[in-house]
Design a protein around this motif. Structure first.
Motif, PDB file in Angstrom:
ATOM      1  N   MET A   1       0.839  -1.185   0.000  1.00  0.00           N
ATOM      2  CA  MET A   1       0.000   0.000   0.000  1.00  0.00           C
ATOM      3  C   MET A   1       0.880   1.244   0.000  1.00  0.00           C
ATOM      4  O   MET A   1       1.758   1.382   0.826  1.00  0.00           O
ATOM      5  N   LYS A   2       0.650   2.119  -0.943  1.00  0.00           N
ATOM      6  CA  LYS A   2       1.446   3.336  -1.069  1.00  0.00           C
ATOM      7  C   LYS A   2       0.755   4.482  -0.347  1.00  0.00           C
ATOM      8  O   LYS A   2      -0.441   4.694  -0.494  1.00  0.00           O
ATOM      9  N   GLY A   3       1.530   5.222   0.445  1.00  0.00           N
ATOM     10  CA  GLY A   3       0.981   6.355   1.190  1.00  0.00           C
ATOM     11  C   GLY A   3       1.155   7.650   0.421  1.00  0.00           C
ATOM     12  O   GLY A   3       1.751   7.682  -0.655  1.00  0.00           O
ATOM     13  N   PRO A   4       0.657   8.740   1.004  1.00  0.00           N
ATOM     14  CA  PRO A   4       0.809  10.051   0.370  1.00  0.00           C
ATOM     15  C   PRO A   4       2.285  10.435   0.243  1.00  0.00           C
ATOM     16  O   PRO A   4       3.107  10.044   1.077  1.00  0.00           O
ATOM     17  N   LYS A   5       2.613  11.194  -0.785  1.00  0.00           N
ATOM     18  CA  LYS A   5       3.996  11.616  -1.018  1.00  0.00           C
ATOM     19  C   LYS A   5       4.543  12.358   0.205  1.00  0.00           C
ATOM     20  O   LYS A   5       3.882  13.237   0.749  1.00  0.00           O
ATOM     21  N   GLY A   6       5.733  11.972   0.629  1.00  0.00           N
ATOM     22  CA  GLY A   6       6.388  12.625   1.757  1.00  0.00           C
ATOM     23  C   GLY A   6       5.912  12.151   3.118  1.00  0.00           C
ATOM     24  O   GLY A   6       6.365  12.653   4.131  1.00  0.00           O
ATOM     25  N   LYS A   7       5.029  11.190   3.165  1.00  0.00           N
ATOM     26  CA  LYS A   7       4.509  10.666   4.443  1.00  0.00           C
ATOM     27  C   LYS A   7       5.032   9.247   4.635  1.00  0.00           C
ATOM     28  O   LYS A   7       5.044   8.457   3.686  1.00  0.00           O
ATOM     29  N   TYR A   8       5.460   8.925   5.843  1.00  0.00           N
ATOM     30  CA  TYR A   8       6.062   7.632   6.123  1.00  0.00           C
ATOM     31  C   TYR A   8       5.522   7.083   7.435  1.00  0.00           C
ATOM     32  O   TYR A   8       5.077   7.830   8.296  1.00  0.00           O
ATOM     33  N   ALA A   9       5.629   5.789   7.594  1.00  0.00           N
ATOM     34  CA  ALA A   9       5.291   5.139   8.859  1.00  0.00           C
ATOM     35  C   ALA A   9       6.266   3.989   9.053  1.00  0.00           C
ATOM     36  O   ALA A   9       6.578   3.265   8.104  1.00  0.00           O
ATOM     37  N   TRP A  10       6.792   3.860  10.260  1.00  0.00           N
ATOM     38  CA  TRP A  10       7.702   2.775  10.601  1.00  0.00           C
ATOM     39  C   TRP A  10       7.275   2.200  11.934  1.00  0.00           C
ATOM     40  O   TRP A  10       6.512   2.819  12.676  1.00  0.00           O
ATOM     41  N   THR A  11       7.773   1.035  12.237  1.00  0.00           N
ATOM     42  CA  THR A  11       7.555   0.463  13.558  1.00  0.00           C
ATOM     43  C   THR A  11       8.901   0.306  14.249  1.00  0.00           C
ATOM     44  O   THR A  11       9.946   0.213  13.594  1.00  0.00           O
ATOM     45  N   ALA A  12       8.884   0.312  15.564  1.00  0.00           N
ATOM     46  CA  ALA A  12      10.090   0.103  16.359  1.00  0.00           C
ATOM     47  C   ALA A  12       9.683  -0.704  17.586  1.00  0.00           C
ATOM     48  O   ALA A  12       8.573  -0.559  18.098  1.00  0.00           O
ATOM     49  N   THR A  13      10.580  -1.560  18.037  1.00  0.00           N
ATOM     50  CA  THR A  13      10.330  -2.369  19.219  1.00  0.00           C
ATOM     51  C   THR A  13      11.069  -1.760  20.404  1.00  0.00           C
ATOM     52  O   THR A  13      12.235  -1.378  20.279  1.00  0.00           O
ATOM     53  N   VAL A  14      10.403  -1.652  21.525  1.00  0.00           N
ATOM     54  CA  VAL A  14      11.024  -1.117  22.739  1.00  0.00           C
ATOM     55  C   VAL A  14      11.738  -2.260  23.447  1.00  0.00           C
ATOM     56  O   VAL A  14      11.142  -3.297  23.743  1.00  0.00           O
ATOM     57  N   GLY A  15      13.026  -2.072  23.731  1.00  0.00           N
ATOM     58  CA  GLY A  15      13.822  -3.082  24.421  1.00  0.00           C
ATOM     59  C   GLY A  15      13.619  -3.029  25.926  1.00  0.00           C
ATOM     60  O   GLY A  15      12.892  -2.178  26.458  1.00  0.00           O
ATOM     61  N   GLU A  16      14.289  -3.928  26.631  1.00  0.00           N
ATOM     62  CA  GLU A  16      14.157  -4.026  28.088  1.00  0.00           C
ATOM     63  C   GLU A  16      14.555  -2.747  28.809  1.00  0.00           C
ATOM     64  O   GLU A  16      14.032  -2.442  29.879  1.00  0.00           O
ATOM     65  N   LYS A  17      15.479  -1.993  28.247  1.00  0.00           N
ATOM     66  CA  LYS A  17      15.941  -0.747  28.871  1.00  0.00           C
ATOM     67  C   LYS A  17      15.126   0.467  28.398  1.00  0.00           C
ATOM     68  O   LYS A  17      15.491   1.603  28.674  1.00  0.00           O
ATOM     69  N   GLY A  18      14.062   0.236  27.662  1.00  0.00           N
ATOM     70  CA  GLY A  18      13.224   1.333  27.177  1.00  0.00           C
ATOM     71  C   GLY A  18      13.767   1.994  25.923  1.00  0.00           C
ATOM     72  O   GLY A  18      13.297   3.050  25.521  1.00  0.00           O
ATOM     73  N   GLN A  19      14.744   1.382  25.288  1.00  0.00           N
ATOM     74  CA  GLN A  19      15.353   1.955  24.092  1.00  0.00           C
ATOM     75  C   GLN A  19      14.636   1.469  22.838  1.00  0.00           C
ATOM     76  O   GLN A  19      14.131   0.349  22.806  1.00  0.00           O
ATOM     77  N   ILE A  20      14.629   2.341  21.835  1.00  0.00           N
ATOM     78  CA  ILE A  20      14.101   1.937  20.530  1.00  0.00           C
ATOM     79  C   ILE A  20      15.191   2.152  19.487  1.00  0.00           C
ATOM     80  O   ILE A  20      16.090   2.978  19.667  1.00  0.00           O
ATOM     81  N   VAL A  21      15.119   1.405  18.415  1.00  0.00           N
ATOM     82  CA  VAL A  21      16.029   1.588  17.297  1.00  0.00           C
ATOM     83  C   VAL A  21      15.254   2.316  16.207  1.00  0.00           C
ATOM     84  O   VAL A  21      14.181   1.880  15.798  1.00  0.00           O
ATOM     85  N   ILE A  22      15.808   3.433  15.761  1.00  0.00           N
ATOM     86  CA  ILE A  22      15.178   4.180  14.670  1.00  0.00           C
ATOM     87  C   ILE A  22      15.494   3.429  13.376  1.00  0.00           C
ATOM     88  O   ILE A  22      16.662   3.154  13.079  1.00  0.00           O
ATOM     89  N   PRO A  23      14.486   3.081  12.595  1.00  0.00           N
ATOM     90  CA  PRO A  23      14.721   2.320  11.368  1.00  0.00           C
ATOM     91  C   PRO A  23      15.717   3.019  10.437  1.00  0.00           C
ATOM     92  O   PRO A  23      15.771   4.253  10.363  1.00  0.00           O
ATOM     93  N   LYS A  24      16.522   2.210   9.739  1.00  0.00           N
ATOM     94  CA  LYS A  24      17.568   2.731   8.859  1.00  0.00           C
ATOM     95  C   LYS A  24      17.029   3.744   7.856  1.00  0.00           C
ATOM     96  O   LYS A  24      17.630   4.799   7.638  1.00  0.00           O
ATOM     97  N   GLN A  25      15.901   3.432   7.231  1.00  0.00           N
ATOM     98  CA  GLN A  25      15.331   4.354   6.238  1.00  0.00           C
ATOM     99  C   GLN A  25      15.037   5.714   6.868  1.00  0.00           C
ATOM    100  O   GLN A  25      15.298   6.752   6.272  1.00  0.00           O
ATOM    101  N   ALA A  26      14.523   5.728   8.083  1.00  0.00           N
ATOM    102  CA  ALA A  26      14.226   6.989   8.770  1.00  0.00           C
ATOM    103  C   ALA A  26      15.519   7.730   9.116  1.00  0.00           C
ATOM    104  O   ALA A  26      15.607   8.952   8.958  1.00  0.00           O
ATOM    105  N   ARG A  27      16.537   7.002   9.593  1.00  0.00           N
ATOM    106  CA  ARG A  27      17.824   7.638   9.917  1.00  0.00           C
ATOM    107  C   ARG A  27      18.432   8.278   8.679  1.00  0.00           C
ATOM    108  O   ARG A  27      18.949   9.408   8.743  1.00  0.00           O
ATOM    109  N   GLU A  28      18.372   7.572   7.562  1.00  0.00           N
ATOM    110  CA  GLU A  28      18.924   8.117   6.316  1.00  0.00           C
ATOM    111  C   GLU A  28      18.124   9.310   5.821  1.00  0.00           C
ATOM    112  O   GLU A  28      18.691  10.330   5.438  1.00  0.00           O
TER     113      GLU A  28
END
Length: 72
Positions: A1-28
């Motif tokens: 499913m393609k979203g509107p131009k310039g709009k994105y959605a990602w998921t992240a999992t919260v680790g035991e220490k409350g940390q999340i990893v920002i997805p590579k595509q978002a970091r770039e």
């Protein structure tokens, strides 16, 4: 499913220490590098927002700008 131009959605999992990893595509896309400081804004009704990393400087400037645009 393609979203509107310039709009994105990602998921992240919260680790035991409350940390999340920002997805590579978002970091770039937003040029987030190791050691960068990110500002997190929270609203109990609307959720968490992470504005662009340059927004911190703009918010800081707005918060400490002299009243009526006066400079010291």
């Amino acid at each position: 499913m393609k979203g509107p131009k310039g709009k994105y959605a990602w998921t992240a999992t919260v680790g035991e220490k409350g940390q999340i990893v920002i997805p590579k595509q978002a970091r770039e896309l937003f040029d987030i590098k190791p050691g960068d400081t990110l500002l997190l804004l929270g609203d109990e009704e609307r959720g968490i927002a992470i504005p662009p990393k340059g927004a911190f400087a703009e918010l800081f400037d707005m918060a400490f700008r002299e009243k009526d645009g006066e400079e010291k």
